[in-house]
Design a protein around this motif. Structure first.
Motif, mmCIF file in Angstrom:
data_model
loop_
_atom_site.group_PDB
_atom_site.id
_atom_site.type_symbol
_atom_site.label_atom_id
_atom_site.label_comp_id
_atom_site.label_asym_id
_atom_site.label_seq_id
_atom_site.Cartn_x
_atom_site.Cartn_y
_atom_site.Cartn_z
ATOM 1 N N ALA A 34 28.376 89.576 43.928
ATOM 2 C CA ALA A 34 27.959 89.145 45.259
ATOM 3 C C ALA A 34 26.573 89.659 45.595
ATOM 4 O O ALA A 34 25.657 88.887 45.804
ATOM 5 C CB ALA A 34 28.970 89.593 46.291
ATOM 6 N N THR A 35 26.442 90.987 45.633
ATOM 7 C CA THR A 35 25.112 91.524 45.948
ATOM 8 C C THR A 35 24.308 91.586 44.676
ATOM 9 O O THR A 35 24.746 92.084 43.664
ATOM 10 C CB THR A 35 25.194 92.960 46.496
ATOM 11 O OG1 THR A 35 26.232 93.633 45.813
ATOM 12 C CG2 THR A 35 25.421 92.950 47.970
ATOM 13 N N ASP B 93 27.569 94.783 38.650
ATOM 14 C CA ASP B 93 28.886 94.190 38.714
ATOM 15 C C ASP B 93 29.101 93.272 37.520
ATOM 16 O O ASP B 93 29.213 92.064 37.665
ATOM 17 C CB ASP B 93 29.008 93.409 40.026
ATOM 18 C CG ASP B 93 30.455 93.216 40.424
ATOM 19 O OD1 ASP B 93 30.702 92.546 41.431
ATOM 20 O OD2 ASP B 93 31.333 93.740 39.704
ATOM 21 N N TYR C 193 20.965 86.553 38.852
ATOM 22 C CA TYR C 193 21.834 85.403 38.680
ATOM 23 C C TYR C 193 21.081 84.081 38.679
ATOM 24 O O TYR C 193 21.632 83.062 38.311
ATOM 25 C CB TYR C 193 22.940 85.386 39.744
ATOM 26 C CG TYR C 193 24.062 86.315 39.375
ATOM 27 C CD1 TYR C 193 24.022 87.654 39.758
ATOM 28 C CD2 TYR C 193 25.118 85.894 38.582
ATOM 29 C CE1 TYR C 193 25.022 88.529 39.374
ATOM 30 C CE2 TYR C 193 26.120 86.760 38.188
ATOM 31 C CZ TYR C 193 26.065 88.077 38.579
ATOM 32 O OH TYR C 193 27.039 88.944 38.191
ATOM 33 N N GLY D 211 32.586 91.301 37.563
ATOM 34 C CA GLY D 211 33.024 90.530 38.725
ATOM 35 C C GLY D 211 32.151 89.326 38.979
ATOM 36 O O GLY D 211 31.444 88.850 38.105
ATOM 37 N N ALA D 212 32.159 88.849 40.197
ATOM 38 C CA ALA D 212 31.422 87.630 40.497
ATOM 39 C C ALA D 212 30.009 87.900 40.969
ATOM 40 O O ALA D 212 29.241 86.981 41.139
ATOM 41 C CB ALA D 212 32.180 86.825 41.550
#
Lengths: 198, 575
Positions: free
Chosen positions: B351-352, B345, B377, B348-349
């Motif tokens: 998430a997973t 991703d 992350y 995007g931010a």
């Protein structure tokens, strides 16, 4: 040559640097902030030069930290080939109220709303789709009705089926099967729904 | 050994596999140089601008296999403008004139045109193998020429190239009498190929062991192919989207169960979760699995698949595998040597994703792990210290924390200690990529302990020139150093200029080196090419009012015996 060296490595140079941080901040912090903003500037200048960078995530006003990140050219260090493969991926996440797990569905793999609902039905095989009077999915175990909704590019949650299919595919960021009881204050459906024909 | 006849010396040299060893023996004495140069068959050129092609061919007239690399590594991440250089033509031309017996050509990060491929195809009657990695400039027309004229072609391997689709049926250009293919990889092509042509090609090549299809190849076609090539060792599927209720799916499952030799799987473009069941029969034999192009596959399905892969040695996945999935890898794949976890991703931010927990699990479960590429992350010092203790055999360790300057989230400290532990423990570390919040301290550690380090990639790290100086002083085997967005300036650059002649190249972008510093380097070291890439509008000439204090946005320095290159575009200034 020596004058050049002393001019750039001497204390004088550091002290006269323009920085973003207040005077009291530590040097390492200053350097970092400058470096980062330079990275941002670079991407804006060279947007036309470098393929791919102008297609990066749009600058969203929603204050998402990732928007600023996306402007740094060449970061994260992922090859263009791989970036393009992921970019062309039209998979969106599907969440179901009351369950912890997420699935993903490829919007472009379906020709229209009907096929999408069928796919959702299959994916969450506990549901059966009911097409009349509203497009809903029902959990036969407890009779709970779920309404398929989606979040569009503006961050608003909409009922599925209002806009033409292609427009939906272009603007849908993710799906959520919302309990009917909670779907009351979503935008009301237009009388001539677009679902059946496509 | 100088008393031995030449044939004996040559025979002894045959046992030297690596070009580095051969380079070394050739410097011992004139006699050895002489024997070695006539007997060298495989030639590797790490930087196409380090030497002129004619000189290479003149030295090694018996050359059969040539490998050349062009653009700097950061070109992979769009940091090098289009048209920078790295042209294949001079190399092909020189080989046409001097080494007509050429059999194998491997090019990486170079510009290859259709005309180049046409020339290549027509000029070398014994040509067997073409491998193009991250190249650009050609289309399916060039591939058609290769298919048409390279009778006896054994290998056509296209890895992650930018290829224009001109719709020409290039695959049909393989003659009916072409039965020699051993390896065919066209996974990076966007266009369609004729299914029937592909199936017939596969059917008539009994030695085909590696086949990688592109997205446009349907599951039905895959089925035909797998049925006709049960001896495949390495398969890249095409599109893998199939309704698992259908007969096509059933047939696919049957076909796969007949592939007893299959040990490597990749592709899975557009794979949907249930499709993977078809692959279960082969999992037990898999040593290589690449699921990194299948974003639809979620952790649970990956886990079901991987939990059958006991023999896995190399695994490439997306970070949607999660820490939970990595724990399964750790408990199942005891033979694992290489792991790559890519971000799913980027825009995007996120998430997973995976965290330090996944990495720690892998390190404790997979004792043979020696190569890692890990996007995440967050990372902690404690985790890195544990990983270092569990896995002292790393030769490649590349960690990419997606947020620049991100500290240890638990202690809020820089990750100096964590990376320090890695370099202290992994005595054979050859390649390292750093990320997260890092001070000069980490460079002190690297200079102190990373004695085998050959390639180092640094981004958004360090406090001062000292950091870079520690590296240049301590890393005796450093060959490639690439730096972006770090506060290293002229002092560090000029601290030990002779060092750069012991290295292949140095890249610095968005750092603090100035034009004046670069000029100084160029003046002191005539056998280095010091190139500045200048991308601001309307500045074609070096002379125009650009002060020496101006920052050099992108600098690329490399040793060369060829002098300044004559194909540099306007925006590249050679000082």
């Amino acid at each position: 040559m020596s004058t050049t060296e002393s001019a750039v490595s001497g204390l004088d140079y550091e002290e006269t640097q323009l920085t973003l941080a207040p005077p009291g901040a530590s040097r390492s912090e200053l350097e970092r902030k400058r470096g980062f903003s330079e990275g941002v500037d670079l991407s804006l200048e060279t947007k036309d030069f470098l393929s791919g960078s102008s297609d990066e995530a749009p600058i969203s006003g929603a204050g998402e930290p990732s928007a600023a990140k996306a402007q740094v050219v060449g970061w994260p260090p992922v090859r263009s080939f791989r970036r393009n493969v992921l970019k062309s991926c039209t998979y969106v996440k599907v969440a179901v109220d009351g369950t912890p797990y997420l699935r993903k569905v490829d919007l472009e793999a379906h020709a229209g709303y009907q096929q999408l609902l069928t796919a959702l039905e299959e994916m969450f095989s506990c549901f059966t789709a009911r097409n009349y009077p509203n497009e809903t999915l029902v959990d036969p175990v407890n009779g709970t009705e779920y309404v398929p909704t989606y979040e569009d590019k503006d961050g608003d949650w909409m009922l599925i089926g209002d806009v033409p299919w292609k427009m939906f595919v272009a603007s849908c960021k993710r799906l959520r099967l919302m309990k009917s009881s909670e779907a009351v204050d979503l935008a009301p459906r237009t009388p001539t729904g677009c679902i059946t024909a496509r | 050994m100088t008393y031995f006849p030449e044939e004996v010396v040559e025979h002894i040299f045959d046992f030297l596999g690596s070009h580095r060893d051969r380079n070394a023996v050739s410097t011992v004495c004139k006699a050895w140089y002489h024997v070695e140069r006539f007997s060298r068959r495989n030639v590797f050129v790490g930087n196409c601008y380090a030497i002129r092609p004619e000189r290479v061919m003149a030295r090694f007239p018996g050359m059969k296999s040539l490998s050349v690399k062009g653009k700097p590594h950061f070109a992979d991440y769009n940091l090098v403008p289009y048209d920078w250089g790295g042209f294949a033509l001079p190399w092909i031309n020189a080989a046409v004139r001097r080494c007509p017996g050429l059999e194998d050509l491997r090019l990486k990060r170079m510009v290859v045109t259709d005309d180049d491929l046409d020339l290549l195809a027509r000029s070398f009657p014994n040509f067997r193998s073409l491998v193009l990695v991250s190249c650009e400039g050609f289309s399916t027309d060039g591939l058609a020429a290769i298919a048409t004229y390279c009778r006896g072609l054994r290998e056509l391997d296209l890895q992650e190239n930018e290829v224009e689709d001109h719709g020409r049926q290039w695959l049909s250009c393989f003659h009916e009498s072409c039965t020699s293919l051993v390896s065919l990889n066209f996974a990076c092509l966007k266009g369609e190929v004729n299914a029937g042509v592909l199936e017939r090609l596969v059917a008539r090549c009994p030695n085909l062991r590696s086949l990688k299809l592109n997205r446009a190849v349907s599951v039905e076609s895959l089925n035909e192919i797998v049925a006709r090539a049960p001896y495949l060792v390495d398969l890249g599927t095409g599109s893998f989207a199939v309704d698992h209720h259908t007969d096509a799916y059933q047939r696919l499952m049957n076909s796969f169960s007949k592939c007893k030799s299959l040990s490597s799987l990749s592709g899975f473009w557009e794979a949907s979760p249930h499709c993977l069941d078809a692959v279960y029969p082969v999992c037990i034999n898999l040593t290589v699995l690449n699921m990194s192009y299948a974003p639809a596959i979620q952790a649970d399905d990956l886990i079901k698949l991987i939990s059958l892969c006991f023999k896995l040695q190399k695994l490439w996945v997306l970070d949607c595998i999660g820490d939970k999935g990595l724990a399964v890898v750790a408990s199942t794949c005891k033979e694992l040597q290489e792991l790559r976890v890519f971000p799913s991703d980027i825009y995007g931010a996120g998430a997973t994703s995976v965290t330090e927990e996944g990495l720690v699990a892998i390190s404790s479960g997979c004792p043979k792990l020696n190569s890692l590429l890990y996007f995440c992350y967050q990372m902690t010092n404690a985790a890195l210290i544990t990983v270092a203790k569990n896995c002292p055999h790393f030769t490649r360790f590349r960690l990419c924390i997606l947020d620049p300057w991100k500290p240890d989230p638990v202690t809020n400290q820089p990750l100096d200690e964590g990376f320090g532990a890695i370099v202290r423990s992994c005595k054979n570390l050859r390649r390292l990529s750093l990320s997260g919040l890092l001070t000069d301290q980490v460079f002190l550690y690297i200079g102190l302990y990373a004695k085998c380090l050959e390639m180092l990639s640094i981004a958004f790290a360090g406090d001062s020139d000292k950091g870079m100086v520690y590296i240049l002083k301590g890393c005796k085997n450093l060959r490639k150093l690439e730096i972006r967005d770090c506060p290293f300036g002229d002092f560090a650059l000029l601290n030990d200029v002779a060092k750069y002649e012991t290295m292949r190249s140095l890249w610095m972008s968005s750092c603090d080196v100035t034009l004046g510093g670069c000029k100084a380097l160029a003046a002191k070291m005539p056998r280095l090419n010091v190139e500045i890439i200048n991308e601001s509008e309307g500045s074609d000439k070096l002379e125009e009012n650009i002060s020496d204090l101006h920052k050099a946005e992108k600098m690329y320095v490399y040793r060369t015996v060829a002098g300044p290159r004559n194909d540099a575009p306007d925006f590249v200034w050679t000082l």
